[in-house]
Design an enzyme around this catalytic site. Structure first.
Site, PDB file in Angstrom:
ATOM      1  N   ASP A  41       0.827  -1.189   0.000  1.00 56.30           N
ATOM      2  CA  ASP A  41       0.000   0.000   0.000  1.00 56.30           C
ATOM      3  C   ASP A  41       0.878   1.263   0.000  1.00 56.30           C
ATOM      4  OD1 ASP A  41      -2.795   1.147   0.709  1.00 56.30           O
ATOM      5  OD2 ASP A  41      -1.456   2.006   2.226  1.00 56.30           O
ATOM      6  N   GLU A 113      -1.414  -5.096  -4.374  1.00 55.85           N
ATOM      7  CA  GLU A 113      -0.596  -4.431  -3.341  1.00 55.85           C
ATOM      8  C   GLU A 113       0.477  -5.382  -2.827  1.00 55.85           C
ATOM      9  OE1 GLU A 113      -3.615  -1.161  -1.343  1.00 55.85           O
ATOM     10  OE2 GLU A 113      -3.784  -3.228  -0.692  1.00 55.85           O
TER      11      GLU A 113
HETATM   12 MN    MN Z   1      -5.735  -3.309   0.587  1.00 58.05          MN
END
Ligand code: MN
Length: 225
Positions: A41, A113
């Site tokens: 992230d 991610e």
């Molecule tokens: Mn996520």
């Protein structure tokens, strides 16, 4: 097993267990992607910000934030995930059926991610930058995004500029079982109304606002002819 995928991401792992971890859903019951997702992230946020900063030297930070907000959204990351066909590689437990994986946007986004974190740990930031910059260059049209970012806000601006009535939003109906609710939302500006459905109320409002904006703009053009 991951050869096709490594071709798509243009990166070969020194430690394939990292890649495997990035593609393991918590329901599978092995070391899963959640810790990698957490790191990914931030890695994506950094690379996307850096790209926007260099690509739009004349844009202020407000515009850059808007674009970043869109680019790191679940919707966009799920799209990038699909571009790379990640859904074909995700290991899930029996509670989730493999065929429907591509319908779970959050799983697609989370896997993307996790993948970026795995590449970062295995091959450094440069390799992540290469992948994300390529996706940005091939799957991102800024002209489209400008409007997409916040259609409700665009609509407010449009109606006030053209002395039209204020947009009203109403939930017409909520249907479906608890875990799969469908919201039907109406957006109205004076006599013009559009109804849209989505699993999220906000998304239905956005869709309706986007469409009504297109209609109002078309009406305005006709009037000016
Ligand atoms: Mn996520």
């Amino acid at each position: 097993m991951y050869r096709e995928l490594e071709k798509a991401i243009e990166y070969s792992f020194k430690d394939p267990t990292l890649l495997e971890e990035a593609l393991t859903h918590p329901s599978y019951g092995k070391t899963d992607y959640q810790r990698l997702e957490f790191l990914g992230d931030s890695v994506i946020g950094f690379i996307v910000s850096e790209w926007l900063f260099k690509e739009f030297p004349l844009s202020d930070e407000g515009k850059l934030s808007k674009l970043k907000h869109y680019l790191v959204s679940k919707k966009n990351l799920a799209c990038w995930s699909s571009v790379l066909n990640l859904h074909n590689y995700i290991k899930v437990g029996r509670s989730l059926s493999k065929e429907n994986i591509s319908e779970h946007l959050h799983i697609l986004a989370d896997t993307f991610e996790a993948l970026t974190a795995a590449i970062y740990l295995d091959g450094g930031i440069e390799n992540v930058r290469k992948l994300i910059n390529k996706l940005l260059e091939t799957h991102f049209e800024v002209e489209k995004i400008d409007l997409l970012v916040d259609p409700k806000n665009e609509l407010i601006k449009f109606v006030s500029k053209n002395n039209l009535s204020c947009p009203e939003y109403n939930v017409v109906s909520i249907s479906g079982p608890n875990h799969k609710k469908v919201y039907e939302v109406e957006c109205r500006v004076g006599e013009v109304a559009v109804t849209k459905e989505s699993s999220s109320k906000k998304e239905a409002e956005n869709e309706a606002a986007r469409e009504i904006l297109t209609i109002l703009k078309a009406c305005q053009t006709t009037k000016n002819l």
